[in-house]
Design a protein around this motif. Structure first.
Motif, PDB file in Angstrom:
ATOM      1  N   PRO A   1       0.805  -1.241   0.000  1.00  0.00           N
ATOM      2  CA  PRO A   1       0.000   0.000   0.000  1.00  0.00           C
ATOM      3  C   PRO A   1       0.832   1.282   0.000  1.00  0.00           C
ATOM      4  O   PRO A   1       0.290   2.354  -0.285  1.00  0.00           O
ATOM      5  CB  PRO A   1      -0.813  -0.094   1.306  1.00  0.00           C
ATOM      6  N   ALA A   2       2.108   1.182   0.318  1.00  0.00           N
ATOM      7  CA  ALA A   2       2.948   2.389   0.369  1.00  0.00           C
ATOM      8  C   ALA A   2       3.795   2.566  -0.886  1.00  0.00           C
ATOM      9  O   ALA A   2       4.666   3.437  -0.939  1.00  0.00           O
ATOM     10  CB  ALA A   2       3.849   2.344   1.611  1.00  0.00           C
ATOM     11  N   MET A   3       3.535   1.738  -1.915  1.00  0.00           N
ATOM     12  CA  MET A   3       4.397   1.812  -3.105  1.00  0.00           C
ATOM     13  C   MET A   3       4.237   3.128  -3.878  1.00  0.00           C
ATOM     14  O   MET A   3       5.207   3.621  -4.453  1.00  0.00           O
ATOM     15  CB  MET A   3       4.157   0.612  -4.029  1.00  0.00           C
ATOM     16  N   ASP A   4       3.037   3.710  -3.855  1.00  0.00           N
ATOM     17  CA  ASP A   4       2.878   5.015  -4.535  1.00  0.00           C
ATOM     18  C   ASP A   4       3.744   6.067  -3.848  1.00  0.00           C
ATOM     19  O   ASP A   4       4.449   6.843  -4.496  1.00  0.00           O
ATOM     20  CB  ASP A   4       1.412   5.482  -4.505  1.00  0.00           C
ATOM     21  N   ALA A   5       3.662   6.073  -2.521  1.00  0.00           N
ATOM     22  CA  ALA A   5       4.476   7.031  -1.755  1.00  0.00           C
ATOM     23  C   ALA A   5       5.960   6.770  -2.001  1.00  0.00           C
ATOM     24  O   ALA A   5       6.759   7.710  -2.164  1.00  0.00           O
ATOM     25  CB  ALA A   5       4.162   6.914  -0.264  1.00  0.00           C
ATOM     26  N   LEU A   6       6.344   5.498  -2.057  1.00  0.00           N
ATOM     27  CA  LEU A   6       7.754   5.179  -2.299  1.00  0.00           C
ATOM     28  C   LEU A   6       8.189   5.672  -3.678  1.00  0.00           C
ATOM     29  O   LEU A   6       9.296   6.205  -3.838  1.00  0.00           O
ATOM     30  CB  LEU A   6       7.998   3.670  -2.163  1.00  0.00           C
ATOM     31  N   ASN A   7       7.306   5.524  -4.653  1.00  0.00           N
ATOM     32  CA  ASN A   7       7.667   6.013  -5.992  1.00  0.00           C
ATOM     33  C   ASN A   7       7.898   7.520  -5.977  1.00  0.00           C
ATOM     34  O   ASN A   7       8.770   8.031  -6.687  1.00  0.00           O
ATOM     35  CB  ASN A   7       6.598   5.631  -7.020  1.00  0.00           C
ATOM     36  N   GLY A   8       7.143   8.232  -5.132  1.00  0.00           N
ATOM     37  CA  GLY A   8       7.375   9.671  -4.977  1.00  0.00           C
ATOM     38  C   GLY A   8       8.760   9.945  -4.398  1.00  0.00           C
ATOM     39  O   GLY A   8       9.446  10.887  -4.834  1.00  0.00           O
ATOM     40  N   VAL A   9       9.170   9.134  -3.435  1.00  0.00           N
ATOM     41  CA  VAL A   9      10.513   9.295  -2.854  1.00  0.00           C
ATOM     42  C   VAL A   9      11.578   9.039  -3.920  1.00  0.00           C
ATOM     43  O   VAL A   9      12.568   9.776  -4.026  1.00  0.00           O
ATOM     44  CB  VAL A   9      10.702   8.341  -1.645  1.00  0.00           C
ATOM     45  N   VAL A  10      11.350   8.014  -4.735  1.00  0.00           N
ATOM     46  CA  VAL A  10      12.306   7.710  -5.814  1.00  0.00           C
ATOM     47  C   VAL A  10      12.391   8.883  -6.791  1.00  0.00           C
ATOM     48  O   VAL A  10      13.486   9.271  -7.234  1.00  0.00           O
ATOM     49  CB  VAL A  10      11.911   6.401  -6.540  1.00  0.00           C
ATOM     50  N   MET A  11      11.236   9.469  -7.113  1.00  0.00           N
ATOM     51  CA  MET A  11      11.248  10.638  -8.013  1.00  0.00           C
ATOM     52  C   MET A  11      12.109  11.754  -7.421  1.00  0.00           C
ATOM     53  O   MET A  11      12.922  12.365  -8.120  1.00  0.00           O
ATOM     54  CB  MET A  11       9.807  11.141  -8.237  1.00  0.00           C
ATOM     55  N   GLU A  12      11.951  11.983  -6.114  1.00  0.00           N
ATOM     56  CA  GLU A  12      12.741  13.052  -5.495  1.00  0.00           C
ATOM     57  C   GLU A  12      14.232  12.709  -5.442  1.00  0.00           C
ATOM     58  O   GLU A  12      15.082  13.584  -5.635  1.00  0.00           O
ATOM     59  CB  GLU A  12      12.243  13.328  -4.070  1.00  0.00           C
ATOM     60  N   LEU A  13      14.535  11.430  -5.164  1.00  0.00           N
ATOM     61  CA  LEU A  13      15.962  11.022  -5.187  1.00  0.00           C
ATOM     62  C   LEU A  13      16.544  11.282  -6.574  1.00  0.00           C
ATOM     63  O   LEU A  13      17.651  11.803  -6.719  1.00  0.00           O
ATOM     64  CB  LEU A  13      16.093   9.541  -4.806  1.00  0.00           C
ATOM     65  N   ASN A  14      15.763  10.937  -7.601  1.00  0.00           N
ATOM     66  CA  ASN A  14      16.240  11.197  -8.969  1.00  0.00           C
ATOM     67  C   ASN A  14      16.432  12.679  -9.217  1.00  0.00           C
ATOM     68  O   ASN A  14      17.397  13.100  -9.870  1.00  0.00           O
ATOM     69  CB  ASN A  14      15.254  10.607  -9.987  1.00  0.00           C
ATOM     70  N   ASP A  15      15.525  13.474  -8.658  1.00  0.00           N
ATOM     71  CA  ASP A  15      15.577  14.925  -8.882  1.00  0.00           C
ATOM     72  C   ASP A  15      16.778  15.581  -8.200  1.00  0.00           C
ATOM     73  O   ASP A  15      17.095  16.739  -8.487  1.00  0.00           O
ATOM     74  CB  ASP A  15      14.281  15.586  -8.394  1.00  0.00           C
ATOM     75  N   CYS A  16      17.406  14.855  -7.278  1.00  0.00           N
ATOM     76  CA  CYS A  16      18.622  15.394  -6.640  1.00  0.00           C
ATOM     77  C   CYS A  16      19.847  15.206  -7.535  1.00  0.00           C
ATOM     78  O   CYS A  16      20.885  15.836  -7.285  1.00  0.00           O
ATOM     79  CB  CYS A  16      18.878  14.708  -5.303  1.00  0.00           C
ATOM     80  N   ALA A  17      19.762  14.341  -8.524  1.00  0.00           N
ATOM     81  CA  ALA A  17      20.901  14.063  -9.422  1.00  0.00           C
ATOM     82  C   ALA A  17      22.181  13.813  -8.616  1.00  0.00           C
ATOM     83  O   ALA A  17      23.236  14.382  -8.901  1.00  0.00           O
ATOM     84  CB  ALA A  17      21.103  15.224 -10.410  1.00  0.00           C
ATOM     85  N   PHE A  18      22.070  12.971  -7.589  1.00  0.00           N
ATOM     86  CA  PHE A  18      23.231  12.675  -6.741  1.00  0.00           C
ATOM     87  C   PHE A  18      24.336  12.010  -7.562  1.00  0.00           C
ATOM     88  O   PHE A  18      24.095  10.981  -8.210  1.00  0.00           O
ATOM     89  CB  PHE A  18      22.844  11.713  -5.611  1.00  0.00           C
ATOM     90  N   PRO A  19      25.550  12.556  -7.539  1.00  0.00           N
ATOM     91  CA  PRO A  19      26.625  11.960  -8.331  1.00  0.00           C
ATOM     92  C   PRO A  19      26.934  10.499  -7.964  1.00  0.00           C
ATOM     93  O   PRO A  19      27.359   9.724  -8.810  1.00  0.00           O
ATOM     94  CB  PRO A  19      27.838  12.851  -8.010  1.00  0.00           C
ATOM     95  N   LEU A  20      26.720  10.136  -6.674  1.00  0.00           N
ATOM     96  CA  LEU A  20      27.127   8.788  -6.249  1.00  0.00           C
ATOM     97  C   LEU A  20      26.091   7.708  -6.560  1.00  0.00           C
ATOM     98  O   LEU A  20      26.382   6.523  -6.479  1.00  0.00           O
ATOM     99  CB  LEU A  20      27.391   8.779  -4.733  1.00  0.00           C
ATOM    100  N   VAL A  21      24.863   8.105  -6.876  1.00  0.00           N
ATOM    101  CA  VAL A  21      23.799   7.104  -7.045  1.00  0.00           C
ATOM    102  C   VAL A  21      23.865   6.488  -8.440  1.00  0.00           C
ATOM    103  O   VAL A  21      23.732   7.179  -9.447  1.00  0.00           O
ATOM    104  CB  VAL A  21      22.414   7.728  -6.775  1.00  0.00           C
ATOM    105  N   GLN A  22      24.077   5.177  -8.483  1.00  0.00           N
ATOM    106  CA  GLN A  22      24.193   4.464  -9.762  1.00  0.00           C
ATOM    107  C   GLN A  22      22.867   3.872 -10.211  1.00  0.00           C
ATOM    108  O   GLN A  22      22.634   3.678 -11.388  1.00  0.00           O
ATOM    109  CB  GLN A  22      25.222   3.333  -9.650  1.00  0.00           C
ATOM    110  N   ASP A  23      22.007   3.521  -9.221  1.00  0.00           N
ATOM    111  CA  ASP A  23      20.717   2.922  -9.574  1.00  0.00           C
ATOM    112  C   ASP A  23      19.820   2.973  -8.337  1.00  0.00           C
ATOM    113  O   ASP A  23      20.328   3.048  -7.205  1.00  0.00           O
ATOM    114  CB  ASP A  23      20.914   1.462 -10.024  1.00  0.00           C
ATOM    115  N   ILE A  24      18.522   2.952  -8.563  1.00  0.00           N
ATOM    116  CA  ILE A  24      17.555   2.897  -7.461  1.00  0.00           C
ATOM    117  C   ILE A  24      16.535   1.812  -7.798  1.00  0.00           C
ATOM    118  O   ILE A  24      15.931   1.843  -8.869  1.00  0.00           O
ATOM    119  CB  ILE A  24      16.823   4.240  -7.260  1.00  0.00           C
TER     120      ILE A  24
END
Ligand code: NAI
Length: 324
Positions: free
Chosen positions: A45-68
């Motif tokens: 039931p929290a997967m929609d909210a989690l997808n929102g968190v993933v969108m925000e992680l992507n929006d940070c364009a963190f140099p160290l993040v290779q995949d989510i």
């Protein structure tokens, strides 16, 4: 560039993870030169909210993040994980008894222990944050027979950090001037923040503060700090819990600066018999933690160390049938 490490976080749409995931992604846990793959677990039931968190992680364009990776399947989220931060847990609902809470969480942590056993890296380091953290860590480790029990730990670092600042503020020093702080036992109101071995600026802490402050102010303040945060903020500790989780994992992986407190399998040290996850003073070095031995324990300390041990044995008894 180093190879990326895989970091699993459960309860990834919750309030602690809303700080934790971003700080890990920015390199606060393993350093600014360590690429990471985030593997985030939630309930369906929290997967929609989690997808929102993933969108925000992507929006940070963190140099160290290779995949989510975002999933509601522990076998996906824990696949080849080098680090697993088990934050998600069942909160106490209306009318729920302590025993019901232990059982509800036991079901979650036994399933996650099995999944870690089956799919995680053989060297995975596990930190349980979700409460009751010590007993949840015990359940997970008992359900992971192919992993070493010592790969499972429970978070006491928030209690440890709270104690550092309380003492630093009392003595007019900085938390970095405090050494050899110890919090023994359970992450609960029975925990024992112990100043017997603690020094501030090289001087014994108990020579700098009044005994009355230590027994009747410091100890209860640290023990009750979680409740005080809820009262003030209207929500439980989140950013400070995330910060403590990062401190715990960073020290375990990269080494600690002196003594820190970690909930780990009791091994008989200090008379605490095996079978529970008990917080001990440890030093981390070369990717391992080791209990600091041979510290003197007086009657005042022993009484408090035993009280928190007894509570952990009661928690264990309530979930004995789920220990695998
Ligand atoms: P939260 O309620 O905001 O988030 C928890 C998340 O976990 C929710 O999104 C929920 O959907 C998820 N979750 C529940 N069951 C799950 C499962 N089986 N698999 C994956 N995800 C699941 O809670 P918050 O504030 O983030 O706290 C998380 C836990 O950490 C709580 O149990 C809290 O008591 C504990 N905590 C522990 C501290 C410590 O020092 N050890 C300090 C502060 C909080």
């Amino acid at each position: 560039m180093k190879d990326p490490v895989r970091i699993a976080i459960t309860g990834a749409a919750g309030q602690i993870s809303y700080s934790l995931a971003f700080r890990i992604a920015s390199g606060d846990m393993l350093g600014k030169d360590q690429p990471v793959i985030l593997q985030l677990l939630e309930i369906t039931p929290a997967m929609d909210a989690l997808n929102g968190v993933v969108m925000e992680l992507n929006d940070c364009a963190f140099p160290l993040v290779q995949d989510i990776v975002a999933s509601d399947d522990p076998n996906v989220a824990f696949k080849d994980a080098d680090f697993a931060l088990l934050v998600g847990a069942r909160p106490r609902g209306p009318g729920m008894e302590r025993k019901d809470l232990l059982e509800a969480n036991a079901a979650i942590f036994s399933a996650q222990g099995k999944a870690l056993n089956d799919v995680a890296s053989r060297d995975v380091r596990v930190l349980v944050v979700g409460n009751p953290a010590n007993t949840n860590a015990l359940i997970a480790s008992c359900n992971a027979p192919d992993l070493d029990a010592g790969q499972f730990t429970a978070m006491m670092r928030l209690d440890h950090n709270r104690a550092l600042t309380q003492l630093a503020q009392k003595t007019g020093k900085h938390s970095t001037d405090v050494e050899s702080m110890i919090v023994w036992g359970n992450h609960s109101a029975t925990q024992y923040p112990d100043l017997a071995h603690c020094k501030v600026d090289g001087k014994p802490a108990l020579e700098l503060v009044e005994r009355d402050w230590y027994e009747n102010d410091f100890i209860p303040t640290v023990q009750q700090r979680g409740a005080a945060i809820i009262k003030a903020r209207g929500a439980s500790s989140a950013a400070s819990a995330a910060s403590a989780a990062i401190d715990h994992m960073r020290d375990w992986a990269l080494g600690s600066d002196g003594i820190v407190s970690m909930g780990i399998p009791a091994d008989g040290s200090y008379g605490i018999e095996p079978g529970i996850m008990y917080s001990y003073p440890v030093v981390c070095k070369d990717g391992k933690y080791e209990i600091v031995q041979d510290l003197a324990v007086d009657d005042f300390s022993r009484e408090r160390m035993t009280a928190t041990e007894n509570e952990l044995r009661e928690e264990r008894a309530a979930v004995e049938h789920l220990l695998g």
